[in-house]
Structures are given as structure tokens and as C-alpha cells.
Design a protein around this motif. Structure first.
Motif, PDB file in Angstrom:
ATOM      1  N   GLN A 142      43.029  27.604  57.641  1.00 22.15           N
ATOM      2  CA  GLN A 142      43.261  29.158  57.701  1.00 22.15           C
ATOM      3  C   GLN A 142      44.101  29.534  56.604  1.00 22.15           C
ATOM      4  OE1 GLN A 142      44.793  28.529  61.929  1.00 22.15           O
ATOM      5  NE2 GLN A 142      43.614  30.530  62.008  1.00 22.15           N
ATOM      6  N   VAL A 143      45.048  28.770  56.085  1.00 24.93           N
ATOM      7  CA  VAL A 143      45.849  29.383  54.822  1.00 24.93           C
ATOM      8  C   VAL A 143      44.917  29.548  53.582  1.00 24.93           C
ATOM      9  CG1 VAL A 143      47.714  28.789  53.286  1.00 24.93           C
ATOM     10  CG2 VAL A 143      48.000  28.515  55.877  1.00 24.93           C
ATOM     11  N   GLU A 144      43.987  28.710  53.512  1.00 22.25           N
ATOM     12  CA  GLU A 144      43.162  28.849  52.281  1.00 22.25           C
ATOM     13  C   GLU A 144      42.310  29.708  52.378  1.00 22.25           C
ATOM     14  OE1 GLU A 144      43.799  27.316  49.484  1.00 22.25           O
ATOM     15  OE2 GLU A 144      45.579  26.318  50.451  1.00 22.25           O
ATOM     16  N   GLU A 145      41.760  30.177  53.633  1.00 23.68           N
ATOM     17  CA  GLU A 145      40.651  31.266  53.935  1.00 23.68           C
ATOM     18  C   GLU A 145      41.614  32.617  53.354  1.00 23.68           C
ATOM     19  OE1 GLU A 145      38.137  29.392  57.527  1.00 23.68           O
ATOM     20  OE2 GLU A 145      39.609  30.539  58.057  1.00 23.68           O
ATOM     21  N   LEU A 146      42.582  32.689  53.868  1.00 24.21           N
ATOM     22  CA  LEU A 146      43.416  33.721  53.430  1.00 24.21           C
ATOM     23  C   LEU A 146      43.717  33.937  52.059  1.00 24.21           C
ATOM     24  CD1 LEU A 146      44.752  36.563  54.100  1.00 24.21           C
ATOM     25  CD2 LEU A 146      46.966  35.188  54.714  1.00 24.21           C
ATOM     26  N   LYS A 147      43.941  32.790  51.427  1.00 22.79           N
ATOM     27  CA  LYS A 147      44.087  32.810  50.016  1.00 22.79           C
ATOM     28  C   LYS A 147      42.892  33.348  49.231  1.00 22.79           C
ATOM     29  CE  LYS A 147      47.500  29.116  49.530  1.00 22.79           C
ATOM     30  NZ  LYS A 147      47.813  27.719  48.977  1.00 22.79           N
ATOM     31  N   THR A 148      41.823  32.792  49.856  1.00 19.63           N
ATOM     32  CA  THR A 148      40.556  33.326  49.101  1.00 19.63           C
ATOM     33  C   THR A 148      40.035  34.801  49.601  1.00 19.63           C
ATOM     34  OG1 THR A 148      39.560  31.191  49.781  1.00 19.63           O
ATOM     35  CG2 THR A 148      37.800  33.021  49.534  1.00 19.63           C
ATOM     36  N   LEU A 149      40.524  35.268  50.389  1.00 18.99           N
ATOM     37  CA  LEU A 149      40.589  36.844  50.698  1.00 18.99           C
ATOM     38  C   LEU A 149      41.245  37.515  49.310  1.00 18.99           C
ATOM     39  CD1 LEU A 149      40.247  37.470  54.545  1.00 18.99           C
ATOM     40  CD2 LEU A 149      38.598  37.063  52.999  1.00 18.99           C
ATOM     41  N   LEU A 150      42.474  37.116  49.314  1.00 12.83           N
ATOM     42  CA  LEU A 150      43.433  37.672  48.548  1.00 12.83           C
ATOM     43  C   LEU A 150      42.724  37.598  46.877  1.00 12.83           C
ATOM     44  CD1 LEU A 150      46.994  36.481  49.854  1.00 12.83           C
ATOM     45  CD2 LEU A 150      45.779  38.606  50.021  1.00 12.83           C
ATOM     46  N   ARG A 151      42.247  36.412  46.659  1.00 12.30           N
ATOM     47  CA  ARG A 151      41.731  36.232  45.275  1.00 12.30           C
ATOM     48  C   ARG A 151      40.571  37.183  45.184  1.00 12.30           C
ATOM     49  NH1 ARG A 151      43.177  30.591  46.005  1.00 12.30           N
ATOM     50  NH2 ARG A 151      41.185  30.021  47.066  1.00 12.30           N
ATOM     51  N   MET A 152      39.732  37.638  46.136  1.00 11.41           N
ATOM     52  CA  MET A 152      38.728  38.463  46.045  1.00 11.41           C
ATOM     53  C   MET A 152      39.117  39.892  45.947  1.00 11.41           C
ATOM     54  SD  MET A 152      35.631  37.011  48.444  1.00 11.41           S
ATOM     55  CE  MET A 152      36.303  37.025  49.671  1.00 11.41           C
ATOM     56  N   PHE A 153      40.505  40.299  46.296  1.00  8.35           N
ATOM     57  CA  PHE A 153      40.870  41.692  46.374  1.00  8.35           C
ATOM     58  C   PHE A 153      40.755  42.400  44.852  1.00  8.35           C
ATOM     59  CE2 PHE A 153      44.280  44.827  45.921  1.00  8.35           C
ATOM     60  CZ  PHE A 153      43.984  45.565  47.042  1.00  8.35           C
ATOM     61  N   PRO A 154      41.055  42.005  43.828  1.00  7.89           N
ATOM     62  CA  PRO A 154      40.818  42.576  42.648  1.00  7.89           C
ATOM     63  C   PRO A 154      39.226  43.113  42.584  1.00  7.89           C
ATOM     64  CG  PRO A 154      41.952  40.669  42.086  1.00  7.89           C
ATOM     65  CD  PRO A 154      41.618  40.454  43.580  1.00  7.89           C
ATOM     66  N   VAL A 155      38.354  42.215  42.836  1.00 12.73           N
ATOM     67  CA  VAL A 155      36.950  42.644  42.818  1.00 12.73           C
ATOM     68  C   VAL A 155      36.724  43.840  43.779  1.00 12.73           C
ATOM     69  CG1 VAL A 155      34.467  42.112  43.242  1.00 12.73           C
ATOM     70  CG2 VAL A 155      36.188  40.523  42.184  1.00 12.73           C
ATOM     71  N   ALA A 196      38.732  46.040  44.735  1.00  9.06           N
ATOM     72  CA  ALA A 196      39.458  47.117  44.540  1.00  9.06           C
ATOM     73  C   ALA A 196      38.811  47.963  43.526  1.00  9.06           C
ATOM     74  CB  ALA A 196      40.967  46.852  43.958  1.00  9.06           C
ATOM     75  N   SER A 197      38.093  47.118  42.299  1.00  3.10           N
ATOM     76  CA  SER A 197      37.268  47.786  41.414  1.00  3.10           C
ATOM     77  C   SER A 197      36.117  48.622  41.946  1.00  3.10           C
ATOM     78  CB  SER A 197      36.919  46.572  40.384  1.00  3.10           C
ATOM     79  OG  SER A 197      35.952  45.631  41.144  1.00  3.10           O
ATOM     80  N   PHE A 198      35.608  48.162  43.065  1.00  7.00           N
ATOM     81  CA  PHE A 198      34.538  48.933  43.814  1.00  7.00           C
ATOM     82  C   PHE A 198      35.096  49.914  44.468  1.00  7.00           C
ATOM     83  CE2 PHE A 198      32.037  45.285  42.745  1.00  7.00           C
ATOM     84  CZ  PHE A 198      30.762  45.751  42.684  1.00  7.00           C
ATOM     85  N   VAL A 199      36.173  50.378  44.586  1.00  8.17           N
ATOM     86  CA  VAL A 199      36.655  51.595  45.182  1.00  8.17           C
ATOM     87  C   VAL A 199      36.194  52.854  44.103  1.00  8.17           C
ATOM     88  CG1 VAL A 199      38.598  53.108  45.642  1.00  8.17           C
ATOM     89  CG2 VAL A 199      38.608  50.671  46.178  1.00  8.17           C
ATOM     90  N   ILE A 200      36.434  52.656  42.595  1.00  6.57           N
ATOM     91  CA  ILE A 200      36.119  53.414  41.593  1.00  6.57           C
ATOM     92  C   ILE A 200      34.490  53.496  41.698  1.00  6.57           C
ATOM     93  CG2 ILE A 200      36.321  53.937  39.296  1.00  6.57           C
ATOM     94  CD1 ILE A 200      38.902  54.183  40.990  1.00  6.57           C
ATOM     95  N   PHE A 201      33.917  52.363  41.909  1.00  9.58           N
ATOM     96  CA  PHE A 201      32.365  52.355  41.570  1.00  9.58           C
ATOM     97  C   PHE A 201      31.720  53.274  42.828  1.00  9.58           C
ATOM     98  CE2 PHE A 201      28.361  50.686  43.093  1.00  9.58           C
ATOM     99  CZ  PHE A 201      27.741  50.603  41.941  1.00  9.58           C
ATOM    100  N   TYR A 202      32.175  53.173  44.111  1.00  7.53           N
ATOM    101  CA  TYR A 202      31.654  53.786  45.053  1.00  7.53           C
ATOM    102  C   TYR A 202      32.204  55.145  45.210  1.00  7.53           C
ATOM    103  CZ  TYR A 202      29.655  49.859  47.155  1.00  7.53           C
ATOM    104  OH  TYR A 202      28.708  48.893  47.221  1.00  7.53           O
ATOM    105  N   ALA A 203      33.458  55.842  44.449  1.00 11.91           N
ATOM    106  CA  ALA A 203      33.725  56.971  44.128  1.00 11.91           C
ATOM    107  C   ALA A 203      32.657  57.728  43.231  1.00 11.91           C
ATOM    108  CB  ALA A 203      35.115  57.088  43.456  1.00 11.91           C
ATOM    109  N   VAL A 204      32.087  56.864  42.336  1.00 13.80           N
ATOM    110  CA  VAL A 204      31.035  57.449  41.600  1.00 13.80           C
ATOM    111  C   VAL A 204      29.747  57.851  42.518  1.00 13.80           C
ATOM    112  CG1 VAL A 204      29.476  57.087  39.785  1.00 13.80           C
ATOM    113  CG2 VAL A 204      31.884  56.500  39.545  1.00 13.80           C
ATOM    114  N   SER A 205      29.555  56.854  43.262  1.00 12.18           N
ATOM    115  CA  SER A 205      28.513  57.117  44.240  1.00 12.18           C
ATOM    116  C   SER A 205      28.722  58.266  44.998  1.00 12.18           C
ATOM    117  CB  SER A 205      28.238  55.504  44.962  1.00 12.18           C
ATOM    118  OG  SER A 205      27.819  54.577  44.212  1.00 12.18           O
ATOM    119  N   GLY A 206      29.788  58.522  45.482  1.00 11.90           N
ATOM    120  CA  GLY A 206      30.075  59.642  46.332  1.00 11.90           C
ATOM    121  C   GLY A 206      29.876  60.937  45.569  1.00 11.90           C
TER     122      GLY A 206
END
Length: 553
Positions: A330-343, A345-355
Motif C-alpha cells: 500500500q505504501v508503494e502504491e501511494l508512492k507511485t501516485l506521488l511520482r505521477m503527480f508532476p505529469v 500537474a502539467s496537464f492542468v495547463i494542457f487542459y486549460a488550453v483545451s478549455g
């Protein structure tokens, strides 16, 4: 019906010997029918069930795009909102439509199951569309100050709440209809996802043409009534097919797993981590299910979370206060989620363009010449170019770009996931650069023609917006579809649904980022009686709308 999580072990254990007696008569993946009995292959699931699920998906697509494609026009022309407020409200509503799936995913994974979540959500969705239809059908002479606007927004957000139970469940529930232990049915599952995305685009195409045309010609009521009727039919057909569906047993919620790790890590924050990670607690599972075999290797990143899996002494009082419910996987699963967070976050800007394509692109199109020969193209309908661009670029990507890239990179998929996402981001940036340059050119024509003080279209064809939609369609193929693949491939086995919801959360966050930007710009640029960067008359904004478009880069 789908069973409770507490009972998940019992039915699987009971079914195993039963399947040995009946051979292939029953599914081999533990799925059951509406009555909780082992699912018969010949009577349940497969395409006979998927047709009705895909029908709901199509209805949801038509309804969402019927509202979203031209909502900014409805708010400005019918509710008489100023342009910046309308753009903010469109982004806020779209954001809500992609934020509520987190609620739907939580209910589906933890309490109701996918089927009952959809059954509960469809009436809410339908009521929201019905309220919106009635409010749009009332003659303007009967409008009561404030009441009409209130009813419109009640309808919009009821529909957003209902869609939250549909979006995260249709694809997964459709995939549940194929036996994961049957190679023949697994092949059909791949076809299901193809048709799933096809119908989303078909619904978008229908809404962007026929329904937007009705809206531009004053038929707001009928344009909202059509998806309302479709949603009622979809609910009827979906519930009517209950006997042929296959249901999966509910398992422990990933939300619960995340909370367990965080709480346990906080409570154990004063404890010393052992040097040997192998002594961290790992639950011994007797289950033979696929997810039980997916043990993630320990990593040294985010080591503070490892404290959640420290084995406490048997007589330690902390152990009685807080039972050891977290473990290393379970701990490693949460770590995996945290490692994916930067990607993410970058898509917040991408979907802002889509909006922007649902707000500022349309507002820009309203002050351009929309005549093409004998036809007048509604600005919102030009978004069909983006839909067609996606379909064309998918074909180009699969048949040309991937084989060509494979020769040079040696990768089976041609591009690595990061390369694919990076190309999508670059195309998204070019979309906004082109749109900003186009706006500068339009403003120059308005100034030269003496139309700067008049909110009328300039002599510049709306077809000049076509490259923006083509570029953005290409960006969607690389980054939009790429991020779905990324979250699926990188997600822990038990958290794939949750990560799919996170991908939709990026869409919501991008919409709310747009709302924030519009709000800041409106406050900062309207001081001292200035019309601001997005005035009702866009031709007086000189170059400032162009700069606002560039902010999304």
C-alpha cells in the motif's frame, strides 16, 4: 447485483469448485448476474450487454457537448452575461463535470458498484437536462428577474452531478462484460474500447453540428430537449437490460488504502525506520486473484511513508490504539501516485488550453465573418474540425508515425510515453501561439476598417480558426490519449480506476485554472473604468485578448 466488500472472499471460494463441475458454462473471472448467481456465458455479458452500455455513453456525450459547445453563447445572448463572466462560468461548469467523477468513482468502488452508481446518476442527469430545457423554452416575456438565471444554473449543475456517476463507470462496466479468462472475449474487449471512443466523438459531432445550428437559430429549447429525450431512453434501455449484465464483486476502496497509509505514517512519525526494508510489514494474502500477485518493489523515495509499515511490538499501546492496517505494498502504491503527480500537474495547463476552445475561441469567432458561400457557420460548430482532426490524426499516428518512429527508436510503440506527451505539449503551445497571432491580425483589420468601436464581425473569414482546431486535435492525439495510456500503465494494479479519475480531474483543474485566470485578469485590467482585456466589444481590446490567449502557454 454487485456484492459488498466484506463478502468478497466468500463468493469466490464458493464459485471455484462449482466452476469445475460445469466447465465453461460459467465465466471464469468470478462475475455474477443481477441475482448474485454465477454468470452464465450464454445468457449474460458480451456484446448483448455492451450495446445498452454504449447507448448510455452516446447519450452522455450528446448531452455534454450539446451544452458545453455553445454555452458561452447562451450565457451572453440569453442571460446577458458579460463576456469575461460567461467565459468564467463555462470553465467552472466544465470543471464541475470532470470533478464530480471523483465522487462517482468513490461511490462505485466503495459502496454501490458501477451499475447502481449509473442507475442512481442517470435520473439526476435527466432532471438537470429537463430543468435546463424548461428554462430555455420559457418565452422571454415571462422571465422573472433572477429566477430564470437561477433555474439555468440549477439545471447545469444537476447535469454535472449526474454526469459524475456516468463518466467513470461506462467504460469500466462495459469492460466487465467480457470474461478476462476467455481469450476470445478478451479480443472483443479491445473492440469495445474502440467503439466507446468512437461514440464519444460521434456524440460530439452531432452536438457540434445539428444541435449548435438549432441553438444559433434560436432553438435553445429544442436543442436541450433532444439530449433530454435521449437520456430518458438511455435510462429505460439500460435498466431494462439488467438481466444480461455481468457484475464484479466490490473490493477494498483505493481511497481507503491511501487514507490508511497517510494516517499510519503520521501516527508513526516519531518511530525509527529500520535499515532493512524487508522487515516492513506486508500482509500475507491467501487470495489467488491477479491483484494479490502484483507486489511492488520497495523504493527509497518518500521514505517518510515507510513508517506506515513499521512492525510495532505486540504489547505496544500504539498498536491497540491504531491496528496495523497499512502494509508495504500500500505504501508503494501511494508512492507511485506521488511520482505521477508532476505529469498530472502539467496537464492542468494542457487542459486549460483545451478549455479555451469552448470559450475565447467561440467569442473570437463571433466577431469574424462566418459566411462560407451560401452558408453561415456558427462559431461553436467549427469545433467539429477538431473532432475530425482527432480521428484523422489517430489514423496517421497508428499507420504512419508509429511504424516510422519504430525504425529509429527501436521501441515497440514508436515513441516513449514522455516523448509522446512532450510532442502533445508542443502542439498545444503552437495552438495558442497561432490563435494569438490570429487575434492580433483580426484587431488590426478592425482598426483599419474603423470598426474598433463597433461590436460587429470584421472582414476576416472564420475559417482562419481552422488551423487552431487542427493543431489542437493533433495535440489531443499525442497528449490527451497519451496521458490516458500513461496513467493506466503506471498505475498500481489496485488503483487503475482511481488513476483514470485523476486523469479526468486534470480536465477539471484546467477548467478551474481558466476561471482563475479570467477572474484575475478581469479584476486587474478593469481598474479606473478601463474596459479590461476581455470587454463586451472585443474589437476595443487592441492586443490584450491576444496576450490573454498566450497566458495559457
Amino acid at each position: 447485483m454487485e456484492m459488498e466488500a466484506a463478502d468478497e472472499e466468500t463468493p469466490l471460494l464458493l464459485l471455484q469448485p462449482y466452476r469445475q463441475d460445469v466447465g465453461s458454462e460459467y465465466t471464469s473471472d468470478g462475475s455474477v448476474d443481477i441475482n448474485g448467481h454465477p454468470a452464465l456465458k450464454r445468457n449474460t455479458g458480451n456484446w448483448r450487454a455492451c450495446y445498452m452500455i454504449l447507448g448510455v455513453d452516446f447519450c452522455d456525450s450528446v448531452a455534454f457537448f450539446a451544452v458545453a459547445r455553445n454555452l458561452v453563447t447562451y450565457l451572453t445572448t440569453v442571460l446577458h452575461e458579460i463576456k469575461v463572466t460567461a467565459a468564467q462560468n463555462v470553465s467552472a461548469w466544465v470543471g464541475a463535470c470532470f470533478l464530480t467523477p471523483l465522487i462517482g468513482a468513490f461511490l462505485a468502488d466503495t459502496y454501490l458498484g458501477r451499475y447502481w452508481t449509473m442507475v442512481a446518476s442517470l435520473p439526476i442527469y435527466t432532471i438537470g437536462l429537463l430543468v435546463l430545457t424548461v428554462s430555455a423554452s420559457v418565452p422571454t416575456s415571462y422571465y422573472v428577474a433572477g429566477v430564470h438565471r437561477t433555474m439555468v444554473y440549477i439545471g447545469l449543475y444537476l447535469a454535472a452531478l449526474g454526469s459524475g456517476g456516468i463518466k467513470p463507470c461506462t467504460a469500466a462496466f462495459g469492460a466487465d462484460q467480457f470474461d478476462s479468462g476467455d481469450p476470445m472475449e478478451l479480443q472483443k474487449k479491445g473492440s469495445f474500447f474502440n467503439w466507446y471512443y468512437f461514440l464519444i466523438n460521434l456524440g460530439s459531432l452531432l452536438s457540434s453540428t445539428l444541435l449548435v445550428w438549432l441553438q444559433q437559430n434560436g432553438g435553445w429549447g429544442i436543442s436541450f430537449a433532444i439530449p433530454t429525450v435521449l437520456m430518458i431512453l438511455g435510462l429505460t434501455v439500460f435498466v431494462g437490460g439488467s438481466k444480461v449484465y455481468r457484475f464484479r464483486t466490490l473490493r477494498a476502496s483505493p481511497f481507503t488504502s491511501i487514507c490508511q497509509v497517510v494516517v499510519a505514517a503520521v501516527r508513526n512519525c516519531n518511530l525509527q525506520l529500520p535499515d532493512d526494508a524487508s522487515v516492513l510489514y506486508e500482509l500475507a494474502s491467501s487470495s489467488s486473484s491477479a491483484e494479490s500477485s502484483q507486489k511492488i518493489q520497495h523504493t527509497d523515495q518518500f521514505r517518510c511513508l515507510d513508517k506506515a509499515a513499521i512492525v510495532l511490538p505486540p504489547l505496544d499501546k500504539t498498536c491497540t490504539m491504531f491496528p496495523m492496517c497499512s502494509w508495504s505494498t500500500q505504501v508503494e502504491e501511494l508512492k507511485t501516485l506521488l511520482r505521477m503527480f508532476p505529469v498530472w500537474a502539467s496537464f492542468v495547463i494542457f487542459y486549460a488550453v483545451s478549455g479555451q476552445s469552448a470559450s475565447t475561441f467561440i467569442e473570437q469567432g463571433t466577431v469574424m465573418d462566418n459566411r462560407v458561400g451560401p452558408f453561415a457557420i456558427p462559431p461553436a460548430s467549427l469545433s467539429i474540425v477538431g473532432v475530425l482532426s482527432v480521428l484523422i490524426w489517430v489514423y496517421i499516428y497508428e499507420t504512419i508515425l508509429v511504424p516510422l518512429a519504430r525504425r529509429y527508436t527501436g521501441k515497440a510503440k514508436g515513441f516513449s510515453q514522455m516523448q509522446r506527451l512532450g510532442i502533445g505539449f508542443a502542439l498545444s503551445m503552437l495552438t495558442m501561439v497561432y490563435s494569438a497571432m490570429l487575434e492580433m491580425k483580426r484587431l488590426a483589420i478592425a482598426q483599419a476598417s474603423g470598426l474598433a468601436d463597433q461590436n460587429v464581425p470584421v472582414s476576416m473569414s472564420i475559417l482562419w480558426q481552422t488551423p487552431s482546431h487542427v493543431l489542437h486535435g493533433a495535440a489531443e492525439v499525442f497528449a490527451g490519449i497519451g496521458v490516458t495510456e500513461f496513467f493506466y500503465d503506471q498505475a498500481p494494479y489496485a488503483m487503475k480506476s482511481l488513476c483514470a479519475a485523476f486523469a479526468q480531474l486534470a480536465v477539471a483543474s484546467g477548467a478551474y485554472f481558466n476561471t482563475l485566470v479570467f477572474g484575475i485578469v478581469a479584476v486587474a485590467t478593469t481598474q479606473g473604468g478601463s474596459p479590461g482585456w476581455i470587454p463586451d466589444n472585443l474589437s476595443t481590446s487592441i492586443i490584450k485578448v491576444s496576450l490573454l490567449l498566450l497566458i495559457s502557454i
